[in-house]
Design an enzyme around this catalytic site. Structure first.
Site, short mmCIF file in Angstrom:
data_model
loop_
_atom_site.label_atom_id
_atom_site.label_comp_id
_atom_site.label_asym_id
_atom_site.label_seq_id
_atom_site.Cartn_x
_atom_site.Cartn_y
_atom_site.Cartn_z
CG MET A 29 -1.86 -1.22 1.22
SD MET A 29 -3.42 -0.93 2.03
CE MET A 29 -2.88 -0.66 3.69
CG LEU A 32 7.33 1.01 -1.04
CD1 LEU A 32 8.03 0.47 -2.28
CD2 LEU A 32 6.21 0.07 -0.62
CG ASN A 34 15.12 -0.70 5.60
OD1 ASN A 34 15.29 -0.33 4.43
ND2 ASN A 34 15.84 -0.24 6.60
CG HIS A 36 7.11 -2.28 1.87
ND1 HIS A 36 7.00 -1.24 2.75
CD2 HIS A 36 5.89 -2.88 1.82
CE1 HIS A 36 5.74 -1.18 3.20
NE2 HIS A 36 5.06 -2.17 2.66
CD GLU A 151 7.41 -15.43 8.94
OE1 GLU A 151 7.93 -15.18 10.04
OE2 GLU A 151 7.62 -16.47 8.31
CG ASP A 153 0.73 -7.03 8.35
OD1 ASP A 153 0.41 -6.40 9.37
OD2 ASP A 153 1.34 -6.52 7.40
CD GLN A 156 -2.12 -8.61 4.95
OE1 GLN A 156 -2.87 -7.66 5.10
NE2 GLN A 156 -0.90 -8.48 4.46
NE ARG A 190 -2.47 2.11 10.15
CZ ARG A 190 -2.86 1.14 9.33
NH1 ARG A 190 -2.08 0.11 9.14
NH2 ARG A 190 -4.03 1.21 8.71
O1 PAF Z 1 -0.16 -5.82 3.90
C1 PAF Z 1 -0.51 -4.92 3.15
O2 PAF Z 1 0.23 -3.97 2.86
C2 PAF Z 1 -1.89 -4.97 2.52
O3 PAF Z 1 -2.82 -5.53 3.39
C3 PAF Z 1 -1.92 -5.69 1.15
C4 PAF Z 1 -1.50 -7.14 1.27
C5 PAF Z 1 -1.00 -4.97 0.19
C6 PAF Z 1 -3.33 -5.67 0.58
O4 PAF Z 1 -3.80 -4.38 0.41
#
Ligand code: PAF
Length: 509
Positions: A29, A32, A34, A36, A151, A153, A156, A190
């Site tokens: 999202m 970005l 480290n 990512h 990991e 999240d 998720q 965040r």
């Molecule tokens: O983890 C995230 O950044 C988001 O939930 C994702 C997987 C890009 C989906 O919008």
């Protein structure tokens, strides 16, 4: 490959058609950090597929309008970072591209309740439904080979693994461990919102979790209420702090070797999550199967690739058989056998090339134990109660602190019934006989006719599967792999994928 920014779904279809390779997909999202970067660079290192990063702030996964409006947007920097770290293409669709109005083909998904109703799902109503919907939409547009997720999240990640499974998508999910900042707090988009005071609070929270992990490693226990008390004393607003099974998200049980301690706190307007895995011992892989199924070759390679100890339990039975025959011991007499077993020491030693020798009472017997003489007697000796009891105990001692891959016939059922991953390797009799015939380690087998080898293998299977103690059977929770049609590397990769799927990367470090 020419680097490209794609904004429209039609452009995505075009690019997809024209590239001559599979795709590694890294959904984000934006904003970005480290974490990512690690995802993008891991994908780049893993293979030569095209790396596609998507940047899309998905409104469906925000339950709070202000949170959505405030979500940090740093698109120019994100583009630079993505390309600099290995992205070949960046997909930046608009909301209309992802959710075209009146398009009946867009599927709004529901996350499975058993995984989404606890932890973050408790307060973020609809959040995981939104995540599933957007990821499924993106996967349908992109059709990648690999999906890279963090990991950090964890909930998720479980939900998206479940999505790939239930939708029967042919996509491998690769995960990377939580990336932490210099002060221990997990990297998150965040974090930019945190004031100095808030950062101090999240640091306190994360360090409490990391401390619990350390204590658990030493003492095999920790006190949840103690942590809750300490957090309350710091006036930290706790949304939840739970000790759970890492895959089912049900309450952790005392027999769980790996468990999840996960929490969410609120710092001002910002909500932050963190977790650690508590581990009693390092993971164990159990590989069982009949003679000639490829167990030894596969297990050795897995040990090397995952840097695990290699425990060849068959070699222990063979070494003991060798000694009993060499010293002419009447192993049918219980008392004599018991006395002998008191003074047996079996040790494995590896050299730099990861070749492993087996020693029994200081005799190196690596080669000798592969003779037909030993092959023909080992099943009988290994069916003796005292022998089994003695060697199972020895094997458990070796595996006490885990971190090993063990091969044998009763590893998943008897020796390590709590192994994290159990594999039952097998192959047809024809295939196994062919393999035995070409086994360079067994000169004897090379000299035996193929048909005779088949009969010997059948006899061994019968003896192993019908012995009274620890017969060769597939454990209920073992995954069976029939290796006839696969190369050794394919079997190894399959098992490593299963291991990575079960064992959080964080616990593999
Ligand atoms: O983890 C995230 O950044 C988001 O939930 C994702 C997987 C890009 C989906 O919008």
């Amino acid at each position: 490959m020419k680097k490209i920014i794609i904004r429209k779904t039609e452009e995505m279809e075009n690019w997809r058609r024209n590239i001559n390779s599979e795709i590694n997909f890294i959904p984000t999202m934006g904003n970005l950090h480290n974490g990512h970067i690690k995802l993008i660079s891991t994908a780049k290192k893993d293979n030569s597929n095209a790396n596609l990063v998507s940047i899309f702030i998905n409104p469906l996964q925000f339950d709070n309008k202000i949170d959505l409006e405030n979500y940090p947007k740093t698109i120019d920097n994100d583009i630079k970072i993505s390309f600099a770290n290995g992205a070949d293409a960046i997909f930046i669709p608009s909301i209309e591209d992802i959710y075209p109005p009146n398009n009946e083909n867009i599927k709004f998904l529901k996350a499975p309740l058993e995984l989404s109703s606890s932890l973050c799902g408790l307060n973020r109503i609809g959040h995981f439904d939104g995540v599933c919907t957007v990821v499924y939409r993106l996967l349908s547009l992109i059709n990648p080979k690999n999906l890279y997720l963090g990991e950090k999240d964890w909930q998720q990640l479980l939900i998206l693994k479940n999505l790939v499974l239930t939708k029967k998508l042919n996509i491998a999910i690769k995960s990377i461990p939580t990336q932490r900042d210099f002060d221990g707090i997990p990297l998150s988009s965040r974090n930019v919102h945190l004031s100095k005071k808030e950062r101090k609070l999240i640091r306190f929270f994360s360090n409490e979790l990391l401390e619990a992990k350390k204590i658990f490693q030493q003492e095999k226990k920790f006190c949840l209420t103690e942590i809750l008390k300490k957090l309350s004393a710091e006036k930290i607003s706790i949304e939840y702090l739970e000790h759970l099974h890492p895959h089912t998200l049900q309450k952790a049980k005392s027999e769980d070797n790996i468990s999840l301690l996960a929490g969410a706190i609120r710092c001002g307007e910002t909500r932050l999550i963190d977790h650690v895995f508590l581990m009693k011992r390092k993971p164990i892989i159990a590989i069982d199967g009949p003679a000639g199924s490829g167990k030894s070759t596969v297990t050795k390679l897995i040990a090397k690739k995952l840097k695990l100890l290699y425990l060849d339990t068959g070699a222990m039975y063979r070494a003991l058989s060798w000694l009993l025959i060499k010293e002419n011991i009447d192993y049918t007499k219980e008392k004599i056998l018991q006395n002998i077993l008191k003074n047996i020491s079996i040790v494995f030693k590896s050299n730099d090339n990861s070749h492993q020798d087996v020693f029994i009472n200081n005799n190196c017997v690596t080669k000798e134990i592969r003779s037909q003489e030993i092959s023909s007697i080992v099943s009988k000796i290994s069916s003796i109660k005292e022998v089994r009891k003695f060697l199972v105990e020895e094997q458990r001692k070796i595996g006490e602190s885990g971190g090993l891959v063990a091969e044998g016939r009763d590893i998943g059922t008897t020796v390590f019934p709590y192994a994290e991953l159990k594999i039952f390797l097998t192959a047809s009799i024809d295939e196994r006989a062919k393999r035995r015939k070409s086994d360079k380690n067994s000169k004897d087998s090379q000299n035996i006719e193929l048909d005779t080898l088949k009969e010997l293998i059948k006899k061994r299977d019968f003896e192993d599967s019908n012995r009274e103690i620890s017969p060769l059977v597939k454990a209920n929770d073992a995954i069976e792999i029939i290796t006839d049609k696969y190369s050794i590397d394919e079997v190894v990769d399959k098992i490593i994928d299963l291991y990575n799927d079960k064992i959080p990367k964080d616990t593999q470090i």
